[in-house]
Scaffold this motif. Sequence first.
Motif, PDB file in Angstrom:
ATOM      1  N   UNK A   1     -57.206  -1.539  55.099  1.00 39.31           N
ATOM      2  CA  UNK A   1     -56.803  -1.534  53.698  1.00 39.31           C
ATOM      3  C   UNK A   1     -56.957  -2.927  53.070  1.00 39.31           C
ATOM      4  N   UNK A   2     -56.932  -3.956  53.912  1.00 39.27           N
ATOM      5  CA  UNK A   2     -57.009  -5.317  53.383  1.00 39.27           C
ATOM      6  C   UNK A   2     -58.362  -5.619  52.737  1.00 39.27           C
ATOM      7  N   UNK A   3     -59.370  -4.774  52.989  1.00 45.51           N
ATOM      8  CA  UNK A   3     -60.681  -5.006  52.391  1.00 45.51           C
ATOM      9  C   UNK A   3     -60.735  -4.588  50.930  1.00 45.51           C
TER      10      UNK A   3
ATOM     11  N   UNK B   1     -51.905  -2.796  51.353  1.00 48.34           N
ATOM     12  CA  UNK B   1     -52.684  -2.845  50.118  1.00 48.34           C
ATOM     13  C   UNK B   1     -53.027  -1.461  49.580  1.00 48.34           C
ATOM     14  N   UNK B   2     -52.282  -0.453  50.011  1.00 44.09           N
ATOM     15  CA  UNK B   2     -52.602   0.898  49.557  1.00 44.09           C
ATOM     16  C   UNK B   2     -52.434   1.033  48.048  1.00 44.09           C
ATOM     17  N   UNK B   3     -51.643   0.144  47.439  1.00 43.78           N
ATOM     18  CA  UNK B   3     -51.386   0.240  46.000  1.00 43.78           C
ATOM     19  C   UNK B   3     -52.633  -0.014  45.164  1.00 43.78           C
TER      20      UNK B   3
ATOM     21  N   UNK C   1     -46.064   6.377  55.599  1.00 42.50           N
ATOM     22  CA  UNK C   1     -46.603   7.463  54.785  1.00 42.50           C
ATOM     23  C   UNK C   1     -45.923   7.492  53.411  1.00 42.50           C
ATOM     24  N   UNK C   2     -44.618   7.305  53.401  1.00 39.28           N
ATOM     25  CA  UNK C   2     -43.883   7.316  52.132  1.00 39.28           C
ATOM     26  C   UNK C   2     -44.354   6.190  51.218  1.00 39.28           C
ATOM     27  N   UNK C   3     -44.589   5.011  51.804  1.00 41.35           N
ATOM     28  CA  UNK C   3     -45.077   3.875  51.021  1.00 41.35           C
ATOM     29  C   UNK C   3     -46.464   4.171  50.456  1.00 41.35           C
ATOM     30  N   UNK C   4     -47.297   4.792  51.284  1.00 42.75           N
ATOM     31  CA  UNK C   4     -48.653   5.116  50.854  1.00 42.75           C
ATOM     32  C   UNK C   4     -48.625   6.096  49.677  1.00 42.75           C
ATOM     33  N   UNK C   5     -47.815   7.140  49.788  1.00 43.68           N
ATOM     34  CA  UNK C   5     -47.774   8.156  48.748  1.00 43.68           C
ATOM     35  C   UNK C   5     -47.164   7.604  47.455  1.00 43.68           C
ATOM     36  N   UNK C   6     -46.180   6.743  47.590  1.00 42.43           N
ATOM     37  CA  UNK C   6     -45.495   6.202  46.418  1.00 42.43           C
ATOM     38  C   UNK C   6     -46.413   5.351  45.562  1.00 42.43           C
TER      39      UNK C   6
END
Length: 499
Positions: free
Chosen positions: A158-160, A184-186, A206-211
């Motif tokens: 994700x850092x890319x 960095x999913x945001x 997973x919760x952080x990713x979906x949020x």
Amino acid sequence: MSKRKRNLKDKQDGPLVKKRRSRLWLSNLPMDILQSIVSRLPIRQAVRTSILSKHWKCVWCYRTNLEFSFKSLVLKKGSRIPRSHISEYVFIQRVNSVLMQHSGIGVEKLKVEFSPLHDEHSEHIDRWVQFAISSKTKQLIFDFEYQCPTKEPYGFPFQLFDASSGSHLEYMKLGSISLKHPTNISVLLNLKKLELENVNTTDLELKQMLFNCSVLEFIGVSCCKMLTCVETPRLLKHFKHLHVSHCPLLQGIVLHFGLVTLEYEGPLMPLAPPSTLRNLSIKSSDISSALAYMFTELPSTLSGLETLTLKSEELKRANLPNTPLRFVYLKHVILELNFVSLGVRADVLDLACLLEAAPIMENLEVHMLMDDRLGRYRKFQGELRSLPSHPHSHLMMVNITGFFGQKAQVELALHILRNSAILKAMKIDPKPSVVGVGVDLEMNGLCFLDGYKVAKKYLRRADHHGVVDIIKVRRSQVENVIPSLLIDPLWLAMLAKDE
């Protein structure tokens, strides 16, 4: 006209000149049409067009759909080379070669599907991710079908991504990959659809990713062995569809307002769907009676349900309430029922209560797997039962599969046929389209022929409007043939995946 007159006319008009027809060469077509043609070829054949001529050398290089798999890169027609005989480094070399020659412009879809890949190959896979970023790929699929428990799965980088590069990605499917610490999913600002299969991720990750994915519409989670709870995003106004299946440690699903469609497959667990839910699919071996589950266990919040799919093993007969009217908005019911035990008292005719329970139902599908040892209906078994008339003014389409011609099946079909005022089509297929885990498929194939004969004898006689369509079965089709070969291969593939 005589020969002399023709010769005279030729001399007057001058000698005849043969006109050459201009030939239409494929290479003369506009470049966008050529690129469209090549895009329909497997990647291996598409690259080979570059050797045709200088004109063709770069046609494939603007291909918008790049799919790399054992089948598309390695397997030749008629070849019997097993996948295990192909080194992952050969596969990587071929992917790298294609990406180096590609223009890197306008790639809509990048798909890599190859099981031996894992964390040791991260240097190469990271470059593929960077290619996807630079080419502004909209669909990214990495499915490595992880089969090496001693190897660490590839960690998705994700850092890319940054705010600008991540904004192009709209659909992402990751299989057999690690998603630890997706900080960095945001930056995936336009991600609308996310599918995770056999992915290493925790509840919090997973919760952080979906949020942080603010425009998500669909989330699919399957075979994720670390998850204990799946919670739908609370603040995502676009999110409508959740699919969860075969997560062995899962203990709960937390659903929030706004969800429209829920598909769940696995051990039964308490659900509290929001009132916005319109479509529900539950497939669980823990359900011992589909009707009992519908009338006693479905939450009261499902008053607006429009489509319901249930898959269960019918191990007992349901004790239905005296007034089963409940699903006042239900339009489409799909039941996948497994009647496999001779000792079970489950009665197929009980399903007739759905005509009363769902007064505006328009489409009813009943897919059954029966025990073929019960045999077809014969008169010595007693007169066919008939229930009190209950006219239904909305049911238009009925599809019954696995119709072996057993007594209760005939009674159910006749009840529906006689009480459906505007029925347009009733399809009767003797062959089952649904099978259950552990079911012996070596049944007597003649039960399919019995079902056809019984349907033709009793249902055609009661069909006064020409709505019954019976799928024909001939003795030559089923005699000395393994019955499982006659069942829809799509269902058999699903069974193998379940096992």
